[in-house]
Design a protein around this motif. Structure first.
Motif, short mmCIF file in Angstrom:
data_model
loop_
_atom_site.label_atom_id
_atom_site.label_comp_id
_atom_site.label_asym_id
_atom_site.label_seq_id
_atom_site.Cartn_x
_atom_site.Cartn_y
_atom_site.Cartn_z
N GLU A 103 23.79 37.59 53.13
CA GLU A 103 24.08 38.07 51.77
C GLU A 103 25.41 38.81 51.71
N LEU A 104 25.71 39.59 52.75
CA LEU A 104 26.96 40.33 52.81
C LEU A 104 28.16 39.38 52.86
N VAL A 105 28.13 38.45 53.80
CA VAL A 105 29.27 37.55 54.00
C VAL A 105 29.39 36.55 52.84
N ALA A 106 28.26 36.01 52.39
CA ALA A 106 28.30 35.03 51.30
C ALA A 106 28.84 35.66 50.02
N THR A 107 28.43 36.90 49.73
CA THR A 107 28.92 37.56 48.52
C THR A 107 30.40 37.88 48.66
N PHE A 108 30.80 38.32 49.84
CA PHE A 108 32.22 38.59 50.08
C PHE A 108 33.07 37.35 49.78
N LEU A 109 32.67 36.22 50.34
CA LEU A 109 33.44 34.98 50.14
C LEU A 109 33.37 34.51 48.69
N PHE A 110 32.20 34.67 48.06
CA PHE A 110 32.03 34.29 46.67
C PHE A 110 32.98 35.08 45.78
N ALA A 121 46.77 31.56 38.99
CA ALA A 121 45.74 30.56 39.29
C ALA A 121 45.54 29.67 38.06
N PRO A 122 45.24 28.39 38.27
CA PRO A 122 44.99 27.49 37.13
C PRO A 122 43.71 27.86 36.41
N ALA A 123 43.82 28.50 35.27
CA ALA A 123 42.67 29.05 34.57
C ALA A 123 41.62 28.00 34.22
N ALA A 124 42.05 26.80 33.90
CA ALA A 124 41.11 25.75 33.48
C ALA A 124 40.17 25.33 34.60
N MET A 125 40.57 25.58 35.84
CA MET A 125 39.77 25.15 36.99
C MET A 125 38.89 26.26 37.56
N ALA A 126 39.04 27.49 37.07
CA ALA A 126 38.34 28.63 37.66
C ALA A 126 36.83 28.45 37.64
N GLY A 127 36.27 28.09 36.49
CA GLY A 127 34.83 27.94 36.39
C GLY A 127 34.28 26.90 37.34
N LEU A 128 35.00 25.81 37.48
CA LEU A 128 34.56 24.74 38.37
C LEU A 128 34.59 25.19 39.82
N ALA A 129 35.67 25.86 40.22
CA ALA A 129 35.80 26.33 41.60
C ALA A 129 34.70 27.34 41.94
N ILE A 130 34.43 28.25 41.01
CA ILE A 130 33.41 29.28 41.24
C ILE A 130 32.02 28.67 41.30
N GLY A 131 31.74 27.74 40.39
CA GLY A 131 30.43 27.10 40.38
C GLY A 131 30.16 26.28 41.62
N ILE A 132 31.17 25.55 42.07
CA ILE A 132 31.02 24.74 43.29
C ILE A 132 30.77 25.64 44.50
N VAL A 156 36.62 34.08 46.10
CA VAL A 156 36.91 32.89 45.27
C VAL A 156 37.06 33.29 43.80
N ILE A 157 36.15 34.13 43.32
CA ILE A 157 36.19 34.53 41.91
C ILE A 157 37.48 35.28 41.58
N LEU A 158 37.82 36.27 42.38
CA LEU A 158 39.02 37.05 42.12
C LEU A 158 40.29 36.22 42.30
N GLY A 159 40.26 35.32 43.27
CA GLY A 159 41.42 34.46 43.48
C GLY A 159 41.59 33.43 42.37
N ALA A 163 27.43 42.48 41.22
CA ALA A 163 28.33 42.52 42.38
C ALA A 163 29.74 42.11 41.98
N VAL A 164 29.85 41.11 41.12
CA VAL A 164 31.16 40.65 40.66
C VAL A 164 31.85 41.74 39.85
N SER A 165 31.10 42.39 38.98
CA SER A 165 31.67 43.48 38.18
C SER A 165 32.16 44.62 39.06
N LEU A 166 31.39 44.97 40.08
CA LEU A 166 31.81 46.04 40.99
C LEU A 166 32.99 45.59 41.86
N GLY A 167 33.02 44.31 42.20
CA GLY A 167 34.18 43.78 42.92
C GLY A 167 35.44 43.87 42.08
N ALA A 168 35.29 43.61 40.77
CA ALA A 168 36.43 43.71 39.85
C ALA A 168 36.90 45.15 39.73
#
Length: 231
Positions: free
Chosen positions: A137-144, A156-167, A147-150, A64-69
């Motif tokens: 699943e629709l709404v949660a993936t949309f919001l997820f 965006a602060p690259a060092a924080m991306a993984g933490l923000a996405i994981g949380i 966050v990933i694309l943002g 889903a993330v790849s298709l969002g990209a």
């Protein structure tokens, strides 16, 4: 090839440790880690991989993330297809490893104990209906994916991306485990379902269609410039 290997390993890790937390560590909070523990297992696995393979492939580990990209104009369709093949392969391999480990316990049965597969309806966790499962699943993936694309966008602060996405993935699980077991990731759903069989296979379509629709919708918002960083 490096990117495909990274995506395989990343998705393998997410499924093995996330679903493994449910199957091996236990959903019962009195004798196991409970639903909160499972939520953190998924999120922490993603955080680890974000920093481990992020520099190589971007750590999509999710079709889903790849298709969002792709929808956001950040990835070509051909490369996304290769990513998705690696992700699904990693998820299937992880499910097989998890099943092999779980069967090392005398009283384990995939038919009874499951393999961390997603689902809905009578007999599945909170017994939510199909409409509730699809909407979540629709709404949660949309919001997820927002966050990933943002978090991985310009400025965006690259060092924080993984933490923000994981949380974010932890929060999604805290809310949604009782609804669907939480997919927001077709590969994560496909792997366990193939070995759980039966009901899990018959419901698998929802965990492909809803996340893809949500992710593509998020991607289109970025493509349209509606969520781009203000100039």
């Amino acid at each position: 090839m490096k990117k495909m290997i990274a995506e395989f390993i990343g998705t393998f890790t997410l499924v093995l440790f996330g679903c493994g937390a449910a199957v091996i560590a236990g959903a019962d909070g009195t004798t196991g880690i409970g639903l909160a523990g499972i939520s953190f297992a998924f999120g922490f696995a993603l955080i680890g991989m974000a920093y481990g393979i992020g520099p190589v492939s971007g750590c999509h580990i999710n079709p889903a993330v790849s298709l969002g990209a792709v929808a956001a104009g950040r990835m070509q369709v051909g490369e996304a297809v290769q990513y998705i093949a690696a992700q699904i392969s990693g998820a299937i391999a992880a499910a097989l490893v998890l099943l092999t480990i779980a069967t090392g316990k005398a009283d384990y049965s995939v038919a009874i104990n499951g393999l961390g597969q997603n689902g809905w309806g009578a007999g599945y966790l909170g017994e939510y209906n199909m409409a509730a499962a699809f909407l979540f699943e629709l709404v949660a993936t949309f919001l997820f994916v927002v966050v990933i694309l943002g978090a991985t966008g310009k400025g965006a602060p690259a060092a924080m991306a993984g933490l923000a996405i994981g949380i974010t993935l932890v929060v999604i699980h805290l809310v949604g485990i009782k609804v669907t077991g939480v997919s927001v990731n077709p590969a994560r759903s496909i792997g366990p379902a193939l070995f759980a069989g039966g009901h899990a296979i018959s419901q698998l379509w929802l965990f492909i269609v809803a996340p893809v629709l949500g992710a593509v919708a998020a991607g289109f918002l970025f493509k349209a410039g509606l969520l781009d960083q203000a100039e």
